[in-house]
Motif scaffolding. Structure first.
Motif, PDB file in Angstrom:
ATOM      1  N   HIS A  82       1.389  -1.141   0.126  1.00  0.00           N
ATOM      2  CA  HIS A  82       0.151   0.365  -0.002  1.00  0.00           C
ATOM      3  C   HIS A  82       0.855   1.101   0.120  1.00  0.00           C
ATOM      4  CE1 HIS A  82      -3.880  -2.930   0.696  1.00  0.00           C
ATOM      5  NE2 HIS A  82      -2.732  -3.004   1.190  1.00  0.00           N
ATOM      6  N   SER A  83       2.308   1.547  -0.204  1.00  0.00           N
ATOM      7  CA  SER A  83       3.029   2.479  -0.054  1.00  0.00           C
ATOM      8  C   SER A  83       3.816   2.527  -1.721  1.00  0.00           C
ATOM      9  CB  SER A  83       4.571   2.427   1.312  1.00  0.00           C
ATOM     10  OG  SER A  83       3.662   2.516   2.568  1.00  0.00           O
ATOM     11  N   VAL A  84       4.107   3.724  -2.257  1.00  0.00           N
ATOM     12  CA  VAL A  84       4.446   3.116  -3.824  1.00  0.00           C
ATOM     13  C   VAL A  84       5.411   4.938  -3.147  1.00  0.00           C
ATOM     14  CG1 VAL A  84       3.314   2.815  -4.261  1.00  0.00           C
ATOM     15  CG2 VAL A  84       2.696   5.323  -4.019  1.00  0.00           C
ATOM     16  N   GLU A  85       6.588   4.614  -4.104  1.00  0.00           N
ATOM     17  CA  GLU A  85       7.222   6.198  -4.669  1.00  0.00           C
ATOM     18  C   GLU A  85       7.354   6.620  -5.540  1.00  0.00           C
ATOM     19  OE1 GLU A  85      12.341   6.433  -4.148  1.00  0.00           O
ATOM     20  OE2 GLU A  85      11.732   4.663  -4.176  1.00  0.00           O
ATOM     21  N   SER A  86       7.314   7.539  -5.151  1.00  0.00           N
ATOM     22  CA  SER A  86       7.055   8.914  -6.417  1.00  0.00           C
ATOM     23  C   SER A  86       8.160   9.483  -6.773  1.00  0.00           C
ATOM     24  CB  SER A  86       5.781   9.933  -6.235  1.00  0.00           C
ATOM     25  OG  SER A  86       6.831  10.629  -4.772  1.00  0.00           O
ATOM     26  N   THR A  87       7.709   9.656  -8.673  1.00  0.00           N
ATOM     27  CA  THR A  87       9.305  10.416  -9.374  1.00  0.00           C
ATOM     28  C   THR A  87       8.393  11.635  -9.824  1.00  0.00           C
ATOM     29  OG1 THR A  87      10.102   8.556  -9.213  1.00  0.00           O
ATOM     30  CG2 THR A  87      10.797   9.929 -10.498  1.00  0.00           C
ATOM     31  N   ILE A  88       9.028  12.331  -9.927  1.00  0.00           N
ATOM     32  CA  ILE A  88       8.515  13.609 -10.822  1.00  0.00           C
ATOM     33  C   ILE A  88      10.142  13.575 -11.902  1.00  0.00           C
ATOM     34  CG2 ILE A  88       8.210  15.164  -9.176  1.00  0.00           C
ATOM     35  CD1 ILE A  88       6.199  16.274 -10.942  1.00  0.00           C
ATOM     36  N   TYR A  89       9.607  14.482 -12.780  1.00  0.00           N
ATOM     37  CA  TYR A  89      10.822  15.097 -14.052  1.00  0.00           C
ATOM     38  C   TYR A  89       9.814  16.520 -14.814  1.00  0.00           C
ATOM     39  CZ  TYR A  89      14.362  12.627 -12.093  1.00  0.00           C
ATOM     40  OH  TYR A  89      15.094  11.889 -11.373  1.00  0.00           O
TER      41      TYR A  89
END
Length: 165
Positions: A82-89
């Motif tokens: 139920h946990s995720v790591e987010s990424t944005i560019y």
């Protein structure tokens, strides 16, 4: 006013995503990758994220791909599901316009719709703009690791920010 469009990424977006990502790889410690990602490898990454049931979004401004954001599983053990790591560019030409908030906000909304509980953002430090973006979107600092990455001949700290959905 520019035309802004958010949509799910497809493997066909791999080349413009690589074009956005490559300057970060080549010129910054924001990512710990040291070699440019090929278009086929990026297409596979997009497919893998979607295959895991997670979102990979792109933001288009006047028809040009201006940024992307996605989530990956935080850890492989079942209790972490139920946990995720987010990424944005964002393309450097589109920073400083509030587009990061739009794109990241859409990713967070999508993660909430999928019933996820916790989003974790890792930030190579120092990076005031990324810290500011995360905190503006309700993340709070949860951890700070010193000298865990080595890039361009210098040791780099990483902080982790978390947000409950």
């Amino acid at each position: 006013m520019p035309s802004i469009h958010l949509r799910c990424a497809s493997p066909a977006d791999a080349a413009p995503i690589c074009a956005i990502y490559h300057p970060y790889v080549a010129n910054t410690a924001i990512t710990f990758e040291e070699e440019a990602v090929t278009t086929p490898d990026m297409a596979q990454r997009i497919a893998d994220v979607h295959g895991a049931g997670l979102p990979w979004l792109v933001l288009e401004v006047d028809g040009k791909l201006a940024g992307y954001a996605y989530a990956t599983r935080w850890r492989v053990r079942p209790a972490y599901r139920h946990s995720v790591e987010s990424t944005i560019y964002l393309d450097a030409a589109f920073t400083g316009r509030g587009l990061g908030r739009v794109l990241y906000g859409a990713l967070l909304d999508e993660l909430g719709k999928r019933g996820l509980h916790m989003v974790i953002g890792g930030i190579a430090l120092p990076n005031d703009s990324s810290v500011g973006l995360h905190e503006a979107l309700g993340f709070r600092k949860a951890a700070h690791f010193t000298e865990v990455g080595l890039k361009f001949g210098r040791w780099i700290d990483v902080g982790y920010w978390e947000r409950k959905l």
